[in-house]
Design an enzyme around this catalytic site. Structure first.
Site, PDB file in Angstrom:
ATOM      1  N   HIS A 140       0.870  -1.090  -0.012  1.00 10.16           N
ATOM      2  CA  HIS A 140       0.049   0.078  -0.158  1.00 10.16           C
ATOM      3  C   HIS A 140       0.693   1.361  -0.033  1.00 10.16           C
ATOM      4  O   HIS A 140       2.065   1.114   0.187  1.00 10.16           O
ATOM      5  CB  HIS A 140      -0.684   0.152   1.521  1.00 10.16           C
TER       6      HIS A 140
ATOM      7  N   TYR B 276       9.204   2.026   9.612  1.00  4.51           N
ATOM      8  CA  TYR B 276       9.486   3.154   8.700  1.00  4.51           C
ATOM      9  C   TYR B 276      10.924   3.464   8.497  1.00  4.51           C
ATOM     10  O   TYR B 276      11.786   3.470   9.797  1.00  4.51           O
ATOM     11  CB  TYR B 276       8.938   4.297   9.289  1.00  4.51           C
TER      12      TYR B 276
ATOM     13  N   HIS C 157       4.819   7.204   2.767  1.00  3.12           N
ATOM     14  CA  HIS C 157       5.580   6.083   2.434  1.00  3.12           C
ATOM     15  C   HIS C 157       4.929   5.160   1.202  1.00  3.12           C
ATOM     16  O   HIS C 157       3.754   5.146   0.962  1.00  3.12           O
ATOM     17  CB  HIS C 157       5.663   5.282   3.813  1.00  3.12           C
TER      18      HIS C 157
ATOM     19  N   HIS D  42       1.334  -0.703  14.440  1.00  4.70           N
ATOM     20  CA  HIS D  42       0.333   0.396  14.274  1.00  4.70           C
ATOM     21  C   HIS D  42      -0.935   0.062  15.199  1.00  4.70           C
ATOM     22  O   HIS D  42      -1.654  -1.410  14.884  1.00  4.70           O
ATOM     23  CB  HIS D  42      -0.221   0.477  12.794  1.00  4.70           C
TER      24      HIS D  42
ATOM     25  N   GLU E 194       8.190   1.464   4.014  1.00  2.00           N
ATOM     26  CA  GLU E 194       7.651   0.625   5.331  1.00  2.00           C
ATOM     27  C   GLU E 194       7.847  -0.709   4.937  1.00  2.00           C
ATOM     28  O   GLU E 194       7.478  -1.245   3.727  1.00  2.00           O
ATOM     29  CB  GLU E 194       6.424   0.952   5.535  1.00  2.00           C
TER      30      GLU E 194
ATOM     31  N   HIS F 206      -5.786  -1.606   4.568  1.00  4.31           N
ATOM     32  CA  HIS F 206      -5.558  -0.614   3.722  1.00  4.31           C
ATOM     33  C   HIS F 206      -4.973  -0.994   2.200  1.00  4.31           C
ATOM     34  O   HIS F 206      -3.961  -1.718   2.378  1.00  4.31           O
ATOM     35  CB  HIS F 206      -5.004   0.420   4.414  1.00  4.31           C
TER      36      HIS F 206
END
Lengths: 306, 115
Positions: A153, A254, A213, A245, A264, A198
């Site tokens: 993503h 990151y 990112h 997260h 990431e 996501h």
């Protein structure tokens, strides 16, 4: 087929300052496979567990950042359908001819209210090194570097978040597993067109068209630790992590590529379905939402983008 | 790799608004020397971002001294600005003692094609 229309993120084109350094980073450190360098200088790569020809395209330029993020559709009919819906919505659509990228069919591209270019395409050749499909091994050759399995993503920064949300949900059929709402408006949205937590996310930001990112999927928390080992061994600039997260529940690090684009490595994350309610975070808890163990944002999260 | 060991040629870096003088080896990046010297809980006078010349967080203006600069993103330091002494601290290494001042711009520039 129950998932129709857009299937998944398929291509990201990134700008890099030095191509040789970028190839070393994405091929040897993150572990993508080199596919080709074309006449215009763009370099094509793919992760070992991806079936199609390429997913990451690097273009040398004077400034770092993202050129576009492309979603793969389940057929040309779907692409044509999206073209009509996008144009009916009042957004101009540009054609990109088949073959503009090797092994890739025609694409459509358009600029969304955050200033980013998004593309949609249906056709790309299968890779010569695609994963096996007949009595398959888990890999053909042992994965290198951080052992990235696939492009996962990206998180983009730009203005006009309400318009971006409306466009993605009403025109492109995304749904929103998670969001951060502040008293004066939405800070961030996490959107998916599949059932990953996501496929793309946005943070409200005054400057349009920025990249926060691009994320690559790893197998598990052990591989996140291995990726951290690789970062120290090769003096890769780490931003934050290994951590988790709260939003998406993914486990993460990151870090930065040699041009300053944030990368990431990501694993885990919950399964999102369209009928699930959206999880909502407020400003007092967003630190835990972004960095679950630290429970606060770092200085760079809201300010460092390319 | 130059790491500020006693065997390296050292220069001192003064940052406007910061009382601490930073020792930076020739070949070492000014930002990394600052990170070694000034860290949590003390606030850093220059922001730390990507450390790779791409994000612009550590933008500074060098007001005195000589340095060499590696390639960095033109969206944060244009060639004209570079000629005036603007630079990203993660991309410069001193050739003499330096005086610098923070020059982070934050989000500022309109969309550009970045060609």
């Amino acid at each position: 087929m129950s998932q129709e229309g857009l299937l998944r993120p398929g291509i990201i084109q990134l700008r890099v300052l030095d191509m040789d350094e970028a190839i070393t980073h994405y091929r040897d450190r993150i572990g993508l496979d080199y596919v080709s360098t074309e006449e215009d200088g763009r370099v094509y790569l793919k992760a070992f567990d991806e079936f199609h020809r390429h997913s990451v395209v690097l273009r040398e330029a004077d400034s770092a950042g993202i050129d576009f993020f492309a979603f793969k559709a389940d057929g040309q009919e779907a692409v044509d359908g999206f073209r009509k819906r996008i144009e009916d919505y009042g957004v101009a659509v540009e054609d990109v001819a088949a073959g503009e990228m090797p092994g890739t069919g025609k694409r459509i591209g358009f600029t969304i209210p955050s200033g980013h270019r998004i593309e949609i395409y249906a056709d790309m050749e299968l890779s010569e090194t695609a994963p096996e499909t007949h009595n398959p091994y888990i890999y053909k050759d042992e994965p290198r570097g951080m052992r990235a399995q696939r492009l996962d993503h990206c998180l983009l920064y730009g203005p006009n978040l309400p318009e971006v949300e409306k466009f993605f949900t009403e025109v492109l059929d995304f749904h929103i597993p998670e969001r951060v709402d502040l008293p004066d408006g939405t800070l961030a949205i996490w959107m998916t067109v599949s059932n990953k937590a996501h496929d793309i996310a946005f943070v409200n930001h005054p400057e349009p068209g920025k990249l926060h990112h691009v994320a690559f999927f790893l197998e598990d928390w052990n591989d996140i630790g291995h990726a951290a080992d690789v970062m120290t061994r090769y003096d890769i600039s780490r931003d934050l992590g290994p951590t988790r997260h709260g939003i998406t529940r993914g486990q993460t690090i990151y870090f930065f590529d040699p041009s300053g684009n944030r990368n990431e490595v990501f694993c885990g994350g919950y399964t999102a379905y369209k009928d699930h309610p959206t999880r909502i975070w407020d400003g007092n808890h967003v630190g835990r939402g972004i960095f679950y163990y630290e429970r606060q944002l770092n200085d760079a999260f809201l300010s460092v983008v390319t | 790799m130059p790491d500020g060991s006693p065997f390296s040629v050292m220069h001192s870096i003064r940052i406007k608004g910061c009382e601490t003088t930073i020792a930076c080896a020739e070949g070492q990046k000014v930002l990394m020397a600052m990170e070694q010297k000034i860290h949590f809980p003390n606030p850093r006078p220059v922001r730390v971002g990507c450390r790779k010349g791409g994000c612009g967080a550590c933008r500074v203006k060098v007001t005195k001294g000589a340095y060499t600069a590696e390639k960095s993103s033109h969206s944060h330091v244009t060639p004209e600005e570079a000629a005036e002494g603007y630079a990203l601290a993660c991309r410069i290494t001193p050739l003499s003692d330096l005086e610098i001042e923070p020059a982070f711009l934050g989000p500022r520039r309109p969309t550009e094609k970045n060609e």
